[in-house]
Design a protein around this motif. Structure first.
Motif, PDB file in Angstrom:
ATOM      1  N   LEU A   1      45.494  22.281  41.857  1.00  0.00           N
ATOM      2  CA  LEU A   1      46.221  22.007  43.087  1.00  0.00           C
ATOM      3  C   LEU A   1      45.320  22.121  44.310  1.00  0.00           C
TER       4      LEU A   1
ATOM      5  N   CYS B   1      54.283  20.357  49.754  1.00  0.00           N
ATOM      6  CA  CYS B   1      54.278  19.653  48.475  1.00  0.00           C
ATOM      7  C   CYS B   1      55.276  20.283  47.515  1.00  0.00           C
TER       8      CYS B   1
ATOM      9  N   VAL C   1      55.908  21.063  43.391  1.00  0.00           N
ATOM     10  CA  VAL C   1      55.372  21.126  42.034  1.00  0.00           C
ATOM     11  C   VAL C   1      56.566  21.141  41.089  1.00  0.00           C
ATOM     12  N   THR C   2      56.590  20.188  40.172  1.00  0.00           N
ATOM     13  CA  THR C   2      57.653  20.083  39.191  1.00  0.00           C
ATOM     14  C   THR C   2      57.057  20.366  37.825  1.00  0.00           C
TER      15      THR C   2
ATOM     16  N   ASP D   1      53.249  26.455  35.567  1.00  0.00           N
ATOM     17  CA  ASP D   1      53.671  25.560  36.641  1.00  0.00           C
ATOM     18  C   ASP D   1      54.257  26.305  37.839  1.00  0.00           C
TER      19      ASP D   1
ATOM     20  N   ALA E   1      52.514  26.844  41.618  1.00  0.00           N
ATOM     21  CA  ALA E   1      53.197  26.445  42.847  1.00  0.00           C
ATOM     22  C   ALA E   1      53.365  27.632  43.785  1.00  0.00           C
TER      23      ALA E   1
ATOM     24  N   ALA F   1      53.793  26.069  47.466  1.00  0.00           N
ATOM     25  CA  ALA F   1      54.513  24.804  47.294  1.00  0.00           C
ATOM     26  C   ALA F   1      55.958  25.064  46.878  1.00  0.00           C
TER      27      ALA F   1
ATOM     28  N   LYS G   1      58.956  24.828  44.367  1.00  0.00           N
ATOM     29  CA  LYS G   1      58.912  24.929  42.911  1.00  0.00           C
ATOM     30  C   LYS G   1      60.187  24.364  42.285  1.00  0.00           C
TER      31      LYS G   1
END
Length: 80
Positions: A2, A16, A18-19, A26, A30, A35, A37
């Motif tokens: 990232l 941003c 994050v998926t 993950d 994030a 970011a 989540k």
């Protein structure tokens, strides 16, 4: 990854999303960069939220999506 993407593409990671379907990778990634989540319950299904939960207990997803389309709709709609 990232951080590299943010440098390469001049991204503000706090803006941003994050998926992902794995909390201890993950969601932690994030969380580390600030970011939004989104946990998607495909792939690991319900265990996405429980398996190894102790490894990522310091954070919660901003949204839990049933599938990727649900995640996209939430992103477009915005947090309520």
């Amino acid at each position: 990854m990232l951080l590299h993407a943010s440098e390469q593409h001049d991204l503000d990671l706090s803006k941003c999303v994050v998926t992902g379907d794995v909390g201890d990778t993950d969601m932690l990634a994030a969380y580390a960069v600030g970011a939004t989540k989104i946990m998607v319950k495909t792939g690991w299904r319900e265990s996405s939220l429980t398996k190894f939960r102790d490894r990522w207990s310091e954070t919660e997803p901003d949204y839990i999506a049933e599938h990727i389309l649900d995640a996209v709709r939430w992103i477009i709609r915005g947090p309520e």
